[in-house]
Design an enzyme around this catalytic site. Sequence first.
Site, PDB file in Angstrom:
ATOM      1  N   CYS A   1      48.169  11.141   7.384  1.00 44.56           N
ATOM      2  CA  CYS A   1      47.398   9.944   7.051  1.00 44.56           C
ATOM      3  C   CYS A   1      46.568  10.153   5.783  1.00 44.56           C
ATOM      4  CB  CYS A   1      46.543   9.535   8.255  1.00 44.56           C
ATOM      5  SG  CYS A   1      45.949   7.833   8.165  1.00 44.56           S
TER       6      CYS A   1
ATOM      7  N   HIS B   1      50.884   8.844  12.594  1.00 37.01           N
ATOM      8  CA  HIS B   1      50.233   9.911  13.362  1.00 37.01           C
ATOM      9  C   HIS B   1      51.210  10.567  14.340  1.00 37.01           C
ATOM     10  CE1 HIS B   1      46.152   9.461  11.855  1.00 37.01           C
ATOM     11  NE2 HIS B   1      46.469   8.186  11.693  1.00 37.01           N
TER      12      HIS B   1
ATOM     13  N   GLU C   1      50.509  13.082  16.080  1.00 33.11           N
ATOM     14  CA  GLU C   1      49.749  13.776  17.116  1.00 33.11           C
ATOM     15  C   GLU C   1      49.346  12.894  18.281  1.00 33.11           C
ATOM     16  OE1 GLU C   1      48.814  12.740  14.177  1.00 33.11           O
ATOM     17  OE2 GLU C   1      46.649  12.629  13.891  1.00 33.11           O
TER      18      GLU C   1
END
Lengths: 397, 192
Positions: B82, B170, B172
């Site tokens: 990001c 993202h 994660e």
Amino acid sequence: MRVSAEFDAASFVEKAVEELRRRIGDRRAIIAVSGGVDSTTCAALTYRAIGRDLVCVFIDTGFMRKGEPEEVYRRLTAPPLNLPLKLIRAKDRFFKALKGLSDAEQKRMAFRKTFYEVLSEEARKEGCTVLVQGTIAPDWIETLGGIKTQHNILEQLGVDTAKEYGFDLVEPLVDLYKDQVRAVARYLGAPVEVSERQPFPGPGLSVRAVGEITEEKVEVAREASWIVEERLKEFKPSQYFAAVFEDERVDSDRHLKQEIARMLKLSEDELQLYCFKARATGVKGDARAYGKIVGLEGWRRLEGGVDVDLFDMAVKRLVHWDPEVTRVLCAVTERRHGKYAVAIRAVITRDFMTAKVARLPWEVLMEVGKKILERCPAVSQVFYDVTSKPPATVEFE
Amino acid sequence: MFIPVVFCGGQYNHLIVRALRELGVESRLVPMTTIKLEGLEAMEVDGLVMGGGPYSVRDGLEQFGDLPRIIMEANFPIFGICLTHQLIGKLLGGEIVKGSKPEFGKITVYVIDKDDILRGLSPSFEAWASHNDEVVRTSKESFEVLAHSDFCSVEALKDRRRPIYGVQFHIEVADTPRGKEVLSNFIEVCRR
């Protein structure tokens, strides 16, 4: 090649108990328990470490759900937990502190201040010099990121708890996520009503009575949340509740309406689109957003379950149209005369860091809406919140 | 194997540590404001992941501490997510602009280069994104575009010369179901 390092509750408990004994030593500790999975697990863990040197208090803030104080008290003091719990009634104090406030952050700050005042008075009375808290990872991450002030974040914001409140702070769960805390709770033998309990914010219904706090609005939030919980629990969303705000609307522009109608396969006159004057918290690009709530009406023609993908496209378009939009709601009942709008919220998530809208049968949402209108005469219309996190947060404030 | 994560103030940074640990890699957060290239070399890191955060590269590089030098000079693989994907994009000659169609929530990522960090994920996969800014190409950039989405032309990039990667989405978060595969691919790069 790939080593799996799944979370091991047994070894976590063993280490945490040892660490708690070392940190607390021969002092007395206090913990505020809400009945939620974080604080209850933390209390059970600490109780295992230091026994009767732990004082557990349940503070009735007046912003709890229907029957919650009594129910939590019964559950936590009974086997297998057997926690030595003290019930503190502080409803009037909290209400006085929040009355008249309408900004989401101001409300959270006022709640927090009162919470620690009540707690530190109790700590002094009991001779406790250590405060144990069930803070978990998302709490401090959101607070440090400036998304929301979680009520239990102190040290991470640079608050010197020893100086300010007269106690040392110990937070044994601070690196865990919700799913890991649940594993610890199960390992400690907590009943499923605790280990699988859906999260409930510390400031409780005060953040679900969106905008200015009034007694009436909190009562509507309490009743509507109860109806939502009773009917939706069989679908097992990760979190589900109702939020209430003033039903004051501003019309929106026609081009946008045409475009959204096309997207949803409706004709232009079948769709209504407007903004509410109330504002809701969101999270965009790692920053807090506090902005507009959009209402949509006309989906009754769409059959079957909630088409999350279709809504998702509409949400994207609305956010592109106006970057201040943090939330999109669609009506599940007709509008009638009344002061408040109610939003049903139900999400699916592993760790509450991101969340999807739950795919629920439309008939069930309509049924819940109808019941809310029946039971709450001040409510004009009921909506379903169709916004993922991001751009919205799970709670409205 | 040790891959620290640079904490850039983003709410998901901690989840990267969690994901790395679940993949059997040792990890912890190191703060963006104090970490130095020499410090990372002394720790003998096998690679570095940098998280997202509430800043904008358009406000200047000073706010990133030693990260620009780390990205340009490190001799270990780097992965930016990001905000730090945008930082890498800027340092490698791209432009950072406020996107006219920012992405929040679910997106579809279309794989362009299926043989690198996105191996196994072709032709497309679902991901979660949350960003206002984005990287755009300038014709002078020294990175390859590995993926794009419906609204963002550079969802993933790679330095042409060194193992430096960036992703706009993202990997994660739990709502990017195949994010761990991307991370595993990066761990493979770090093993070489």
